[in-house]
Motif scaffolding. Structure first.
Motif, PDB file in Angstrom:
ATOM      1  N   ILE A  14       0.827  -1.212   0.000  1.00  0.00           N
ATOM      2  CA  ILE A  14       0.000   0.000   0.000  1.00  0.00           C
ATOM      3  C   ILE A  14       0.862   1.264   0.000  1.00  0.00           C
ATOM      4  O   ILE A  14       0.588   2.222  -0.725  1.00  0.00           O
ATOM      5  N   MET A  15       1.917   1.264   0.809  1.00  0.00           N
ATOM      6  CA  MET A  15       2.797   2.434   0.886  1.00  0.00           C
ATOM      7  C   MET A  15       3.695   2.479  -0.348  1.00  0.00           C
ATOM      8  O   MET A  15       4.754   1.884  -0.399  1.00  0.00           O
ATOM      9  N   GLY A  16       3.234   3.166  -1.356  1.00  0.00           N
ATOM     10  CA  GLY A  16       3.977   3.248  -2.612  1.00  0.00           C
ATOM     11  C   GLY A  16       3.219   2.661  -3.793  1.00  0.00           C
ATOM     12  O   GLY A  16       3.739   2.624  -4.900  1.00  0.00           O
ATOM     13  N   ARG A  17       1.981   2.225  -3.527  1.00  0.00           N
ATOM     14  CA  ARG A  17       1.159   1.620  -4.577  1.00  0.00           C
ATOM     15  C   ARG A  17       1.982   0.633  -5.405  1.00  0.00           C
ATOM     16  O   ARG A  17       2.064   0.695  -6.630  1.00  0.00           O
ATOM     17  N   LYS A  18       2.587  -0.313  -4.716  1.00  0.00           N
ATOM     18  CA  LYS A  18       3.441  -1.294  -5.378  1.00  0.00           C
ATOM     19  C   LYS A  18       2.626  -2.512  -5.797  1.00  0.00           C
ATOM     20  O   LYS A  18       1.612  -2.834  -5.187  1.00  0.00           O
ATOM     21  N   THR A  19       3.112  -3.185  -6.823  1.00  0.00           N
ATOM     22  CA  THR A  19       2.420  -4.336  -7.383  1.00  0.00           C
ATOM     23  C   THR A  19       3.246  -5.593  -7.166  1.00  0.00           C
ATOM     24  O   THR A  19       4.446  -5.627  -7.477  1.00  0.00           O
ATOM     25  N   LEU A  20       2.611  -6.638  -6.632  1.00  0.00           N
ATOM     26  CA  LEU A  20       3.211  -7.967  -6.541  1.00  0.00           C
ATOM     27  C   LEU A  20       2.457  -8.856  -7.516  1.00  0.00           C
ATOM     28  O   LEU A  20       1.242  -9.034  -7.386  1.00  0.00           O
ATOM     29  N   ALA A  21       3.149  -9.366  -8.518  1.00  0.00           N
ATOM     30  CA  ALA A  21       2.485 -10.092  -9.594  1.00  0.00           C
ATOM     31  C   ALA A  21       3.250 -11.365  -9.931  1.00  0.00           C
ATOM     32  O   ALA A  21       4.347 -11.611  -9.436  1.00  0.00           O
ATOM     33  N   GLY A  22       2.645 -12.177 -10.786  1.00  0.00           N
ATOM     34  CA  GLY A  22       3.289 -13.381 -11.288  1.00  0.00           C
ATOM     35  C   GLY A  22       3.148 -13.444 -12.788  1.00  0.00           C
ATOM     36  O   GLY A  22       2.332 -12.740 -13.387  1.00  0.00           O
ATOM     37  N   SER A  23       3.957 -14.275 -13.415  1.00  0.00           N
ATOM     38  CA  SER A  23       3.890 -14.427 -14.861  1.00  0.00           C
ATOM     39  C   SER A  23       4.353 -15.831 -15.233  1.00  0.00           C
ATOM     40  O   SER A  23       5.287 -16.362 -14.626  1.00  0.00           O
ATOM     41  N   SER A  24       3.674 -16.421 -16.219  1.00  0.00           N
ATOM     42  CA  SER A  24       4.002 -17.776 -16.666  1.00  0.00           C
ATOM     43  C   SER A  24       4.225 -17.792 -18.171  1.00  0.00           C
ATOM     44  O   SER A  24       3.338 -17.412 -18.934  1.00  0.00           O
ATOM     45  N   ILE A  25       5.358 -18.205 -18.587  1.00  0.00           N
ATOM     46  CA  ILE A  25       5.796 -18.299 -19.988  1.00  0.00           C
ATOM     47  C   ILE A  25       5.164 -17.198 -20.852  1.00  0.00           C
ATOM     48  O   ILE A  25       5.171 -16.037 -20.489  1.00  0.00           O
ATOM     49  N   GLY A  26       4.610 -17.568 -22.019  1.00  0.00           N
ATOM     50  CA  GLY A  26       3.988 -16.604 -22.913  1.00  0.00           C
ATOM     51  C   GLY A  26       3.207 -17.344 -23.967  1.00  0.00           C
ATOM     52  O   GLY A  26       3.349 -18.564 -24.132  1.00  0.00           O
ATOM     53  N   GLY A  27       2.353 -16.627 -24.690  1.00  0.00           N
ATOM     54  CA  GLY A  27       1.613 -17.248 -25.767  1.00  0.00           C
ATOM     55  C   GLY A  27       2.510 -17.503 -26.973  1.00  0.00           C
ATOM     56  O   GLY A  27       3.671 -17.098 -27.011  1.00  0.00           O
ATOM     57  N   LEU A  28       1.952 -18.155 -27.981  1.00  0.00           N
ATOM     58  CA  LEU A  28       2.754 -18.543 -29.140  1.00  0.00           C
ATOM     59  C   LEU A  28       3.210 -17.324 -29.944  1.00  0.00           C
ATOM     60  O   LEU A  28       4.353 -17.269 -30.406  1.00  0.00           O
ATOM     61  N   LYS A  29       2.341 -16.343 -30.112  1.00  0.00           N
ATOM     62  CA  LYS A  29       2.709 -15.136 -30.855  1.00  0.00           C
ATOM     63  C   LYS A  29       3.872 -14.427 -30.167  1.00  0.00           C
ATOM     64  O   LYS A  29       4.845 -14.018 -30.818  1.00  0.00           O
ATOM     65  N   GLU A  30       3.797 -14.293 -28.852  1.00  0.00           N
ATOM     66  CA  GLU A  30       4.854 -13.602 -28.117  1.00  0.00           C
ATOM     67  C   GLU A  30       6.135 -14.421 -28.080  1.00  0.00           C
ATOM     68  O   GLU A  30       7.242 -13.865 -28.094  1.00  0.00           O
ATOM     69  N   THR A  31       6.006 -15.745 -28.036  1.00  0.00           N
ATOM     70  CA  THR A  31       7.205 -16.587 -28.028  1.00  0.00           C
ATOM     71  C   THR A  31       7.962 -16.461 -29.342  1.00  0.00           C
ATOM     72  O   THR A  31       9.203 -16.401 -29.364  1.00  0.00           O
ATOM     73  N   GLN A  32       7.229 -16.396 -30.453  1.00  0.00           N
ATOM     74  CA  GLN A  32       7.890 -16.169 -31.739  1.00  0.00           C
ATOM     75  C   GLN A  32       8.564 -14.800 -31.759  1.00  0.00           C
ATOM     76  O   GLN A  32       9.694 -14.645 -32.245  1.00  0.00           O
ATOM     77  N   GLU A  33       7.880 -13.807 -31.222  1.00  0.00           N
ATOM     78  CA  GLU A  33       8.440 -12.454 -31.125  1.00  0.00           C
ATOM     79  C   GLU A  33       9.735 -12.473 -30.310  1.00  0.00           C
ATOM     80  O   GLU A  33      10.725 -11.823 -30.668  1.00  0.00           O
ATOM     81  N   MET A  34       9.730 -13.235 -29.211  1.00  0.00           N
ATOM     82  CA  MET A  34      10.908 -13.332 -28.363  1.00  0.00           C
ATOM     83  C   MET A  34      12.074 -13.978 -29.096  1.00  0.00           C
ATOM     84  O   MET A  34      13.217 -13.502 -29.003  1.00  0.00           O
ATOM     85  N   LEU A  35      11.814 -15.053 -29.840  1.00  0.00           N
ATOM     86  CA  LEU A  35      12.885 -15.709 -30.588  1.00  0.00           C
ATOM     87  C   LEU A  35      13.496 -14.753 -31.618  1.00  0.00           C
ATOM     88  O   LEU A  35      14.722 -14.688 -31.779  1.00  0.00           O
ATOM     89  N   ASP A  36      12.650 -13.997 -32.299  1.00  0.00           N
ATOM     90  CA  ASP A  36      13.148 -13.045 -33.286  1.00  0.00           C
ATOM     91  C   ASP A  36      13.951 -11.929 -32.615  1.00  0.00           C
ATOM     92  O   ASP A  36      14.982 -11.479 -33.141  1.00  0.00           O
ATOM     93  N   PHE A  37      13.502 -11.488 -31.444  1.00  0.00           N
ATOM     94  CA  PHE A  37      14.228 -10.466 -30.671  1.00  0.00           C
ATOM     95  C   PHE A  37      15.589 -11.001 -30.244  1.00  0.00           C
ATOM     96  O   PHE A  37      16.616 -10.310 -30.346  1.00  0.00           O
ATOM     97  N   ALA A  38      15.614 -12.248 -29.765  1.00  0.00           N
ATOM     98  CA  ALA A  38      16.869 -12.863 -29.326  1.00  0.00           C
ATOM     99  C   ALA A  38      17.847 -12.983 -30.490  1.00  0.00           C
ATOM    100  O   ALA A  38      19.047 -12.710 -30.344  1.00  0.00           O
TER     101      ALA A  38
END
Length: 360
Positions: A292-316
């Motif tokens: 609350i003090m700082g309006r901070k976010t605690l989040a999670g993330s799991s892998i990525g979809g196929l479109k984003e994974t292809q984007e990641m490979l091209d970026f790499a």
């Protein structure tokens, strides 16, 4: 009548599988489905070893059904395509990551986040839509619907690129989604292992100022000189942690061991984001006050979809990003798992499948 893994499909396959909670991997003859009209079949050349493989073969998450053939960082060369395949042809270099199926119609699927589909099919150890078990990349060949097959960039090495199919997308996706991909952004990376070292490379390629947090002071040289991180903090040193308070726009936490979260939240600026991609066994101890003090976010993330994974490979490929790897033959895999428990690898094992898995 229960069918055996070898007889449930028409195409014979060879791999390594665990058969009980010892996690000991040994040769297995099983079978894969015939090539459907939208399927791509490919010879596996390399497969990375993910820490998830270790958890799964030992049933540490309580969901494993044996026998299980792990592996979801798979690259290879296409040997056959179905009659309605549009994106691939024989001879193409391809990859398959953590997913081989989803419903294609839910909110997650239609917005290119197939990993959050409630009916998603993991690459190994889960029931496919025909009721049979999926088998992963510690095997001689794979077959998957073309939607879940990724085009491999020409200038991305197959062996050192394979771990990006898990470690790469697991770190790239939250950097993008949470807006930590802007030049000059101050990004922390917690843990310098298989995920962490790739997170540093991804963040640096986006132009971020990167701070590595580690409980191992000896990794400072690796972080600064090897991976070109900007800063290193020994997270066991209270003075260093105190000096880091309020300095980071976001943190990618890759650690799967149990560790305190509060000091990391303290390191965030107001509106900062702490994103978990590791999987500690015990529930987190988080004070609402620290969010609350700082309006901070605690989040999670799991892998990525196929479109984003292809984007990641091209970026790499564009930025020359690969994993730091140690290539092993399949008969070394049990020793590799023992070393992985001890974090005795810099930073990812990759199995040379094509040269070490042979038909019995």
């Amino acid at each position: 009548m229960t069918t055996s893994p070898e007889s449930e499909h028409p195409i014979k396959a060879y791999g390594y599988a665990a058969r009980d909670t010892s996690g000991l991997l040994s040769p297995l003859t099983f079978s894969r489905r015939a090539t459907g009209e939208k399927d791509v079949r490919f010879k596996v050349l390399y497969c990375g070893i993910c820490h998830s493989d270790l958890h799964f073969i030992k049933n540490e998450w309580g969901i494993t059904k044996y026998p299980v053939t792990p592996g979801h960082e798979i690259v290879g060369v296409v040997t056959e395509v179905g009659s309605k395949v549009e994106k691939f042809k024989t001879g193409d270099k391809v990859g398959v990551g953590c997913l081989v199926g989803s419903c294609r119609s839910c909110q997650g699927c239609v917005t290119d986040y197939e990993q959050y589909c409630p009916k998603s099919v993991a690459t190994y150890g889960t029931p496919s839509y025909d009721g049979t078990q999926t088998y992963g990349g510690y095997s001689d060949h794979m077959v998957a619907d073309e939607h879940f097959v990724l085009r491999w960039p020409e200038n991305l090495p197959l062996d050192a690129g394979a771990p990006l199919l898990c470690a790469g997308i697991t770190t790239y996706s939250p950097l993008r989604y949470f807006g930590l991909d802007k030049p000059g952004t101050k990004v922390g990376v917690v843990g310098l292992g298989g995920l962490g070292h790739v997170a540093v490379k991804m963040a640096k390629a986006f132009g971020a100022e990167v701070t590595v947090f580690s409980t191992t002071p000896a990794k400072e040289k690796e972080a600064i000189e090897g991976l070109k991180a900007d800063h290193f903090i020994n997270s066991k040193d209270e003075h260093q942690m105190q000096a880091a308070r309020g300095t980071l726009d976001g943190i990618i936490d890759t650690v799967s061991g149990n560790h305190p979260i509060a000091p990391l939240l303290n390191a965030l600026t107001p509106h900062g984001k702490l994103v978990l991609v590791g999987l500690p066994e015990k529930p987190l101890d988080v004070s609402a006050f620290s969010l609350i003090m700082g309006r901070k976010t605690l989040a999670g993330s799991s892998i990525g979809g196929l479109k984003e994974t292809q984007e990641m490979l091209d970026f790499a490929a564009k930025h020359g990003i690969t994993a730091d790897i140690e290539i092993i033959p399949i008969d070394y895999v049990n020793t590799a798992m023992e070393r992985l428990v001890k974090s005795d690898v810099r930073y990812r094992f990759v199995i040379d499948v094509a040269n070490s898995i042979k038909a019995e």
